[in-house]
Scaffold this motif. Structure first.
Motif, mmCIF file in Angstrom:
data_model
loop_
_atom_site.group_PDB
_atom_site.id
_atom_site.type_symbol
_atom_site.label_atom_id
_atom_site.label_comp_id
_atom_site.label_asym_id
_atom_site.label_seq_id
_atom_site.Cartn_x
_atom_site.Cartn_y
_atom_site.Cartn_z
ATOM 1 N N LEU A 25 17.652 60.787 55.514
ATOM 2 C CA LEU A 25 16.647 60.036 56.258
ATOM 3 C C LEU A 25 16.501 60.699 57.612
ATOM 4 C CD1 LEU A 25 14.780 57.637 56.859
ATOM 5 C CD2 LEU A 25 16.823 56.296 57.446
ATOM 6 N N ASN A 26 15.334 61.261 57.891
ATOM 7 C CA ASN A 26 15.082 61.962 59.144
ATOM 8 C C ASN A 26 13.820 61.417 59.802
ATOM 9 O OD1 ASN A 26 17.161 64.112 59.135
ATOM 10 N ND2 ASN A 26 16.101 64.794 57.292
ATOM 11 N N ALA A 27 13.882 61.202 61.109
ATOM 12 C CA ALA A 27 12.687 60.822 61.855
ATOM 13 C C ALA A 27 11.677 61.958 61.802
ATOM 14 C CB ALA A 27 13.058 60.505 63.301
ATOM 15 N N ASP A 28 10.386 61.607 61.638
ATOM 16 C CA ASP A 28 9.360 62.650 61.539
ATOM 17 C C ASP A 28 8.247 62.485 62.568
ATOM 18 O OD1 ASP A 28 7.982 60.481 60.533
ATOM 19 O OD2 ASP A 28 7.690 61.316 58.526
ATOM 20 N N GLY A 29 8.464 61.617 63.566
ATOM 21 C CA GLY A 29 7.470 61.452 64.619
ATOM 22 C C GLY A 29 6.964 60.028 64.685
ATOM 23 N N PRO A 30 6.330 59.654 65.804
ATOM 24 C CA PRO A 30 5.900 58.271 66.015
ATOM 25 C C PRO A 30 4.967 57.762 64.922
ATOM 26 C CG PRO A 30 5.782 59.526 68.059
ATOM 27 C CD PRO A 30 6.059 60.517 66.967
ATOM 28 N N GLY A 31 5.112 56.459 64.622
ATOM 29 C CA GLY A 31 4.237 55.801 63.657
ATOM 30 C C GLY A 31 4.877 55.649 62.293
ATOM 31 N N ASN A 32 4.630 54.496 61.653
ATOM 32 C CA ASN A 32 5.089 54.224 60.285
ATOM 33 C C ASN A 32 6.609 54.340 60.133
ATOM 34 O OD1 ASN A 32 2.416 53.825 59.237
ATOM 35 N ND2 ASN A 32 2.159 56.049 59.246
ATOM 36 N N THR A 33 7.335 53.957 61.169
ATOM 37 C CA THR A 33 8.795 54.091 61.128
ATOM 38 C C THR A 33 9.417 53.194 60.073
ATOM 39 O OG1 THR A 33 8.857 54.699 63.462
ATOM 40 C CG2 THR A 33 10.908 53.900 62.483
ATOM 41 N N ALA A 57 5.562 40.790 71.182
ATOM 42 C CA ALA A 57 4.903 41.460 72.304
ATOM 43 C C ALA A 57 5.515 42.831 72.583
ATOM 44 C CB ALA A 57 4.985 40.591 73.556
ATOM 45 N N PHE A 58 6.792 43.003 72.257
ATOM 46 C CA PHE A 58 7.450 44.293 72.467
ATOM 47 C C PHE A 58 7.005 45.315 71.431
ATOM 48 C CE2 PHE A 58 10.999 47.242 71.650
ATOM 49 C CZ PHE A 58 11.157 47.781 72.914
ATOM 50 N N GLY A 59 6.613 44.823 70.262
ATOM 51 C CA GLY A 59 6.290 45.724 69.163
ATOM 52 C C GLY A 59 7.502 45.932 68.273
ATOM 53 N N ARG A 60 7.473 46.988 67.500
ATOM 54 C CA ARG A 60 8.574 47.264 66.586
ATOM 55 C C ARG A 60 9.831 47.668 67.360
ATOM 56 N NH1 ARG A 60 6.227 50.339 61.179
ATOM 57 N NH2 ARG A 60 5.174 48.504 60.329
#
Length: 220
Positions: A25-33, A57-60
């Motif tokens: 599992l690797n992060a691939d950039g902002p969005g759809n986390t 209000a904070f978001g994800r």
């Protein structure tokens, strides 16, 4: 605000009858986390437990950012003393967690006679604050059975003077501390964790935590 920033790379090496499997599992950039995490840990289900319901209000509360030290994208986990809670179920604690569990693919679950190796990186902010109750960083639990709610192994930060990091173990429903050391050297640095488990009635467990910068061992 409590803020844990992690670059989480999980390697599951399952060894059984000379068959090997690896999942990353690797992060691939902002969005759809959340979608990315779910696609690896439990496709079609929900392996993410976050405090979003009471703090929209904070978001994800898990996102992805670029880390200059590692020169790659990382997962960032954020928690706040208020108004975050535990999924709008428990209100005396906060939870921000990803997991493999009974809805995960079979190759993400350890079974008897398998050797499982987990590897990941994590970083605690320099101003990370430990809860006076408990601050669990990582747990291993059984799937099903009467002791499913009791973690077998827990890596936890403990409020003390000075604050500590501890490895806790429960053979049944009682926990003991196997290892402990000062938490301060763990803050503000990227750390590499290797956890090796042989599952069985006479199984084995090993964890090693090293600093990314110089490979020095902080915990074993």
């Amino acid at each position: 605000m409590k803020n844990i920033k992690l670059q989480l790379t999980i390697f599951l090496s399952l060894v059984h009858l000379l068959n090997y499997g690896q999942v990353t599992l690797n992060a691939d950039g902002p969005g759809n986390t959340y979608e990315l995490i779910t696609s690896v840990l439990a496709p079609g289900y929900n392996p993410i437990e976050v405090p979003d319901c009471n703090h929209s209000a904070f978001g994800r509360h898990i996102d992805e950012i670029f880390d200059a030290d590692l020169n790659k994208n990382v997962f960032r986990f954020s928690m706040h003393t208020t108004p975050d809670n535990d999924r709008c179920i428990n209100f005396d604690r906060q939870r921000n967690e990803i997991k493999s569990y009974n809805q995960s693919p079979d190759n993400l679950l350890g079974v008897e006679d398998e050797i499982v190796i987990y590897k990941w990186k994590f970083k605690l902010d320099t101003d990370f604050q430990v809860s006076p109750s408990f601050t669990h960083l990582h747990q291993l639990k059984s799937v099903g059975g009467s002791l499913a709610s009791m973690p077998m192994y827990t890596l936890t930060a403990r409020k003390s003077n000075p604050d500590r990091i501890e490895l806790r173990y429960a053979e049944t429903d009682d926990q003991i501390t196997l290892l402990q050391t000062d938490l301060a050297p763990f803050k503000g640095h990227w750390l590499n964790v290797t956890e090796t488990i042989t599952y069985g009635t006479s199984g084995t467990y090993e964890i090693v935590i090293k600093k990314e910068s110089d490979d020095s061992i902080l915990f074993e």
